[in-house]
Structure formats: C-alpha cells, structure tokens
Scaffold this motif. Structure first.
Motif, PDB file in Angstrom:
ATOM      1  N   GLY A 148       0.857  -1.327   0.112  1.00 22.89           N
ATOM      2  CA  GLY A 148      -0.198  -0.139  -0.099  1.00 22.89           C
ATOM      3  C   GLY A 148       0.756   1.305  -0.045  1.00 22.89           C
ATOM      4  O   GLY A 148       0.555   2.202  -0.751  1.00 22.89           O
ATOM      5  N   MET A 149       1.813   1.312   0.913  1.00 18.86           N
ATOM      6  CA  MET A 149       2.819   2.354   0.793  1.00 18.86           C
ATOM      7  C   MET A 149       3.529   2.583  -0.412  1.00 18.86           C
ATOM      8  O   MET A 149       3.641   3.774  -1.038  1.00 18.86           O
ATOM      9  CB  MET A 149       3.860   2.231   1.993  1.00 18.86           C
ATOM     10  CG  MET A 149       3.243   2.421   3.266  1.00 18.86           C
ATOM     11  SD  MET A 149       4.479   2.383   4.522  1.00 18.86           S
ATOM     12  CE  MET A 149       4.698   0.558   4.922  1.00 18.86           C
ATOM     13  N   MET A 150       4.120   1.497  -1.004  1.00 16.54           N
ATOM     14  CA  MET A 150       4.571   1.611  -2.476  1.00 16.54           C
ATOM     15  C   MET A 150       3.781   2.059  -3.555  1.00 16.54           C
ATOM     16  O   MET A 150       4.050   2.808  -4.422  1.00 16.54           O
ATOM     17  CB  MET A 150       5.424   0.479  -2.637  1.00 16.54           C
ATOM     18  CG  MET A 150       6.685  -0.003  -1.871  1.00 16.54           C
ATOM     19  SD  MET A 150       7.547  -1.290  -2.522  1.00 16.54           S
ATOM     20  CE  MET A 150       6.587  -2.570  -2.635  1.00 16.54           C
ATOM     21  N   VAL A 151       2.670   1.256  -3.590  1.00 12.96           N
ATOM     22  CA  VAL A 151       1.707   1.772  -4.680  1.00 12.96           C
ATOM     23  C   VAL A 151       1.278   3.127  -4.456  1.00 12.96           C
ATOM     24  O   VAL A 151       1.058   3.978  -5.607  1.00 12.96           O
ATOM     25  CB  VAL A 151       0.461   0.903  -4.540  1.00 12.96           C
ATOM     26  CG1 VAL A 151      -0.670   1.323  -5.579  1.00 12.96           C
ATOM     27  CG2 VAL A 151       0.743  -0.545  -4.836  1.00 12.96           C
ATOM     28  N   GLY A 152       0.905   3.626  -3.286  1.00  9.32           N
ATOM     29  CA  GLY A 152       0.540   5.266  -2.996  1.00  9.32           C
ATOM     30  C   GLY A 152       1.379   6.226  -3.746  1.00  9.32           C
ATOM     31  O   GLY A 152       1.235   7.322  -4.376  1.00  9.32           O
ATOM     32  N   ASN A 153       2.862   5.785  -3.185  1.00 10.10           N
ATOM     33  CA  ASN A 153       3.781   6.830  -3.874  1.00 10.10           C
ATOM     34  C   ASN A 153       4.038   6.479  -5.205  1.00 10.10           C
ATOM     35  O   ASN A 153       4.238   7.615  -6.011  1.00 10.10           O
ATOM     36  CB  ASN A 153       5.018   6.526  -2.872  1.00 10.10           C
ATOM     37  CG  ASN A 153       5.361   7.206  -1.543  1.00 10.10           C
ATOM     38  OD1 ASN A 153       5.877   8.333  -1.577  1.00 10.10           O
ATOM     39  ND2 ASN A 153       4.817   6.604  -0.710  1.00 10.10           N
ATOM     40  N   ALA A 154       3.956   5.446  -5.849  1.00  8.16           N
ATOM     41  CA  ALA A 154       4.204   5.261  -7.325  1.00  8.16           C
ATOM     42  C   ALA A 154       3.260   5.940  -8.111  1.00  8.16           C
ATOM     43  O   ALA A 154       3.183   6.252  -9.038  1.00  8.16           O
ATOM     44  CB  ALA A 154       4.280   3.712  -7.554  1.00  8.16           C
ATOM     45  N   MET A 155       1.907   5.880  -7.369  1.00 13.63           N
ATOM     46  CA  MET A 155       0.740   6.496  -7.995  1.00 13.63           C
ATOM     47  C   MET A 155       1.140   7.949  -8.119  1.00 13.63           C
ATOM     48  O   MET A 155       0.906   8.490  -9.490  1.00 13.63           O
ATOM     49  CB  MET A 155      -0.422   6.378  -7.275  1.00 13.63           C
ATOM     50  CG  MET A 155      -1.705   7.062  -7.761  1.00 13.63           C
ATOM     51  SD  MET A 155      -3.054   7.054  -6.559  1.00 13.63           S
ATOM     52  CE  MET A 155      -2.425   8.075  -5.234  1.00 13.63           C
ATOM     53  N   THR A 156       1.391   8.621  -7.284  1.00 10.51           N
ATOM     54  CA  THR A 156       1.846  10.045  -7.167  1.00 10.51           C
ATOM     55  C   THR A 156       2.723  10.571  -8.193  1.00 10.51           C
ATOM     56  O   THR A 156       2.664  11.249  -9.078  1.00 10.51           O
ATOM     57  CB  THR A 156       2.229  10.501  -5.995  1.00 10.51           C
ATOM     58  OG1 THR A 156       1.107  10.338  -4.945  1.00 10.51           O
ATOM     59  CG2 THR A 156       2.401  12.161  -5.933  1.00 10.51           C
TER      60      THR A 156
END
Length: 279
Positions: A148-156
């Motif tokens: 979740g942390m990685m996906v959130g940052n990668a999204m931005t």
C-alpha cells in the motif's frame, strides 16, 4: 447501571468474532472524539468564508467509512493468511492507483492503462526483491501494508511524470520535431523532456528521504513507537520503507515514460499532434 465493555468481553458471552466486533466499536470512541478538530476546521472555514465546510465534512465522513470497511477487509484477509488474498488485495490497490494517476494525466491516451502497468511493474519488482532478500515475509500482515505504501507513492510519481512529459513536449514541439527531422529516434528527440519530467516527479520522494526524522517522524515509525516498539526498532523499519519507496517510485516513473511514447508518436516517428492539441 453503566455497561462495562471489559466485563462483557471477559464474560464469555458470544463467539470470538462478536467479541472482536465489540472491541472494534469500543476502539472507535477515540477516533470519534478526534473529529472535534475537524469541527474546529469547519468553524474556521465558515468564519473565513472559504466555502470548504461541506467538502471537509464529506471528506472526513468518506475517510471514516473507507477506513472502517478496509479494517474489516484486512481483518478477514489476515485471518485467512492465504497468498491468493494478498494478490487480490495488491491488484485492487494497483487498479485504483492506476485509475487515479491516469485521471491526473488525462490528456495522455490510455493514461489509466499506462499508469496501472507502470505502477504494477515498479511495485511488483520491488516487492519480489524484498521477499527474496528476506526483508519481509510473504504474509498478508506484512505485504499488504508495505504494498500500500509503495503503490501510493508510485501513483503520485507516475501521474506527475506522465502529465509533465506530455506538457513539456507540447511546449517544445518545434525542438522535438526538428530532432526527429534530423533522424533522431523518439527517445533521443525527447530525452531532455523525459529527464525533466522524472526529476520533477522524483524530487519530493528524494527530498523526503533527505529530511526524514529531522522535520517529522514518518507514519510507519510513529506507529511503531506509539505501539510500544523502541525507537531503534522503529528506525530500522523506516529505513527499509524509505528504500523501497525510492526503488518502486523510480521504476514506475521510468516505465511510464516508455509506455507513453506509442501514444505520443506515429509509426513514422512523427509527433501525434492530436495528443498535444488540447489542454
């Protein structure tokens, strides 16, 4: 006579799932009390005539409901402890992130698909490395929060990269077309625009890594400390988190630039003008 939650829970009445639900409801008393600070923000918005009162109330109610539902879902997945649920949860997060990043770069054709694929590749590669190196065990309790942390940052980062690349090429179309006319490939013709987009998108992640712990304590570290872990244990996890965020964000953002090119250029290596004709 007042109702005693603790006495009820220890009385043996009801099954384990019902007891867990009662504990959850009891634990929600503090989050409900914390909405007082939102009320303060609503009052200030009203006094300053900002017109944000409705949006504030909507945002806090939505986040309250979303987090409550996610809490139940995660509780179910943790109890199952099966790899299939990990993969399904991960793919759901990637899908939502891809849609959101694609919305930010909506001028990019197939932007949602490009963003989703980029986020999937960047975070999947990073997750596999972390599991292979035995940094995290492949269990729902570890993988889902980390993903979740990685996906959130990668999204931005991916959304910013795609939008910035498209906007820069539009502004410098003459330079790009000149390079193409001289025989440059799309990669060569847009090299400077790609670099600029990647630097701008990744700078916040790198700046955060440079100042972590000096300005604010990150969420993972704060959560561990508040949960009773020692500060030394907390910083160990936070170092891992910062490393994985940089890795996943970098791979995802670079991947998005490669996947954008088919939409930016024709098969004859010319700019697809209709992509850059709208704002």
């Amino acid at each position: 006579m007042d109702f005693d939650f603790d006495e009820f829970l220890s009385s043996g009445i009801g099954d384990d799932n019902f007891k867990w639900l009662i504990k959850f409801l009891k634990g929600m008393l503090k989050p409900l009390a914390a909405t007082a600070v939102v009320l303060m923000a609503v009052i200030l918005s009203y006094m300053q005539k900002l017109g944000l009162e409705g949006e504030m109330v909507y945002s806090i109610i939505r986040s309250f409901l979303q987090l409550s539902v996610i809490g139940f879902v995660l509780q179910f997945i943790f109890n199952q402890d099966h790899a299939v649920w990990i993969i399904l949860a991960y793919l759901f997060m990637v899908s939502v992130a891809g849609y959101t990043a694609g919305q930010r770069a909506k001028q990019v054709p197939r932007g949602k698909l490009v963003a989703g694929a980029s986020i999937l590749v960047g975070t999947a590669v990073t997750l596999v490395l972390l599991v292979v190196l035995n940094v995290f065990p492949f269990t729902p309790r570890y993988i889902i929060p980390v993903a979740g942390m990685m996906v959130g940052n990668a999204m931005t980062v991916t959304g910013v990269t795609m939008k910035r690349l498209r906007d820069d090429i539009k502004v410098q179309m003459n330079l790009v077309e000149t390079a193409l006319a001289l025989g440059a490939t799309p990669r060569q013709a847009t090299l400077q625009q790609v670099k600029r987009a990647l630097i701008i998108a990744l700078s916040p992640v790198l700046d955060n890594a440079k100042t972590v712990g000096l300005i604010s304590l990150p969420g993972a570290m704060t959560g561990l400390i508040m949960g009773g872990a020692s500060p030394l244990e907390a910083i160990q996890l936070q170092i891992v988190v910062m490393n994985m965020l940089i890795g996943a964000s970098t791979v995802s953002s670079i991947m998005s630039t490669y996947l954008c090119w088919p939409a930016f250029f024709t098969e004859a290596y010319q700019l697809e003008t209709k992509v850059f004709s709208t704002d």
